[in-house]
Design a protein around this motif. Structure first.
Motif, PDB file in Angstrom:
ATOM      1  N   GLN A   1       0.807  -1.228   0.000  1.00  0.00           N
ATOM      2  CA  GLN A   1       0.000   0.000   0.000  1.00  0.00           C
ATOM      3  C   GLN A   1       0.839   1.277   0.000  1.00  0.00           C
ATOM      4  O   GLN A   1       0.479   2.250  -0.647  1.00  0.00           O
ATOM      5  CB  GLN A   1      -0.975  -0.008   1.191  1.00  0.00           C
ATOM      6  N   ASP A   2       1.965   1.277   0.707  1.00  0.00           N
ATOM      7  CA  ASP A   2       2.824   2.462   0.731  1.00  0.00           C
ATOM      8  C   ASP A   2       3.402   2.746  -0.650  1.00  0.00           C
ATOM      9  O   ASP A   2       3.393   3.884  -1.123  1.00  0.00           O
ATOM     10  CB  ASP A   2       3.954   2.309   1.752  1.00  0.00           C
TER      11      ASP A   2
ATOM     12  N   ARG B   1       0.608   3.886  -3.029  1.00  0.00           N
ATOM     13  CA  ARG B   1       0.204   5.273  -2.752  1.00  0.00           C
ATOM     14  C   ARG B   1       1.235   6.258  -3.315  1.00  0.00           C
ATOM     15  O   ARG B   1       0.883   7.262  -3.923  1.00  0.00           O
ATOM     16  CB  ARG B   1       0.025   5.454  -1.245  1.00  0.00           C
ATOM     17  N   THR B   2       2.513   5.960  -3.139  1.00  0.00           N
ATOM     18  CA  THR B   2       3.577   6.828  -3.653  1.00  0.00           C
ATOM     19  C   THR B   2       3.525   6.882  -5.177  1.00  0.00           C
ATOM     20  O   THR B   2       3.605   7.962  -5.774  1.00  0.00           O
ATOM     21  CB  THR B   2       4.956   6.302  -3.198  1.00  0.00           C
TER      22      THR B   2
ATOM     23  N   LYS C   1       0.950   6.243  -7.076  1.00  0.00           N
ATOM     24  CA  LYS C   1      -0.306   6.912  -7.449  1.00  0.00           C
ATOM     25  C   LYS C   1      -0.130   8.426  -7.430  1.00  0.00           C
ATOM     26  O   LYS C   1      -0.478   9.117  -8.393  1.00  0.00           O
ATOM     27  CB  LYS C   1      -1.427   6.496  -6.493  1.00  0.00           C
ATOM     28  N   ARG C   2       0.420   8.959  -6.347  1.00  0.00           N
ATOM     29  CA  ARG C   2       0.619  10.411  -6.247  1.00  0.00           C
ATOM     30  C   ARG C   2       1.537  10.925  -7.346  1.00  0.00           C
ATOM     31  O   ARG C   2       1.299  11.978  -7.928  1.00  0.00           O
ATOM     32  CB  ARG C   2       1.178  10.785  -4.881  1.00  0.00           C
TER      33      ARG C   2
ATOM     34  N   GLN D   1      -6.513   1.949  -8.150  1.00  0.00           N
ATOM     35  CA  GLN D   1      -5.662   0.988  -7.459  1.00  0.00           C
ATOM     36  C   GLN D   1      -6.411  -0.304  -7.193  1.00  0.00           C
ATOM     37  O   GLN D   1      -7.606  -0.283  -6.891  1.00  0.00           O
ATOM     38  CB  GLN D   1      -5.191   1.538  -6.119  1.00  0.00           C
TER      39      GLN D   1
ATOM     40  N   ASP E   1      -5.386  -4.237  -5.212  1.00  0.00           N
ATOM     41  CA  ASP E   1      -4.331  -4.940  -4.485  1.00  0.00           C
ATOM     42  C   ASP E   1      -4.381  -6.462  -4.676  1.00  0.00           C
ATOM     43  O   ASP E   1      -3.621  -7.193  -4.057  1.00  0.00           O
ATOM     44  CB  ASP E   1      -4.365  -4.596  -3.005  1.00  0.00           C
TER      45      ASP E   1
END
Length: 177
Positions: free
Chosen positions: A14-15, A18-19, A21-22, A33, A35
């Motif tokens: 997830q980390d 998220r990185t 994605k941003r 997203q 998983d």
């Protein structure tokens, strides 16, 4: 027009997801997203992305199933497989199943976006072997055995002739090239 820059990231970390994605959102992509394979199937029932970044190892699942699903959903989709478990066997399978590119981690947004832009192979790519260290060879061998044992750590440790805890410690360390 919306789908022109619609990207799906299939990643169980997830980390990292998220990185990534941003970073892609800052570049003008709309990012979805998932998983797992099941989450991807649900997402594809309502959206049609043009791009995909798929991690090869999704918990206990193989990302290759996701590549196959994405390609079946839209054969024109640009799919990049991103993995810390790089091997020739998985690279060949990923391409056969519909991936456009296969990148070994660590790769960043620039690397992935460059892969999106490359539409053809490069016949001038040098054939010289890359320099490698003993640690890298060990890392690659461990991950090849791990893949061959369906990511079962106990079975991989048995095949490698080491204790399961020793293998788990080695896997917990980050590879340094």
């Amino acid at each position: 027009m919306e789908n022109d820059r619609l990207l799906v990231i299939v990643e169980d970390d997830q980390d990292f997801a998220r990185t990534l994605k941003r970073s892609f959102e800052r570049r003008g992509y709309a990012v979805l997203q998932a998983d797992s394979h099941a989450a991807l199937v649900d997402l594809l029932s309502v959206r049609k992305p043009s791009y995909a970044v798929v991690d090869l190892k999704l918990g206990t699942e193989s990302g290759l199933l996701c590549v196959q699903t994405l390609h079946a959903h839209d054969p024109a989709m640009t799919i990049v497989v991103l993995t810390g478990f790089a091997s020739i066997a998985t690279a060949v399978e990923a391409i056969k199943l519909g991936a456009s590119h296969y990148l070994a981690k660590p790769s960043n947004t620039d690397d992935i976006e460059a892969a999106f832009a490359r539409t053809a192979g490069d016949p001038s790519t040098p054939l010289a072997p890359r320099a490698t260290s003993i640690k890298t060879l060990e890392w690659e061998h461990i991950h090849e055995v791990l893949k061959d044992s369906d990511f079962n750590i106990s079975e991989a440790a048995r095949r490698l002739g080491m204790h399961r805890r020793t293998l788990a410690r080695k896997l917990a360390k980050r590879q340094v090239s």
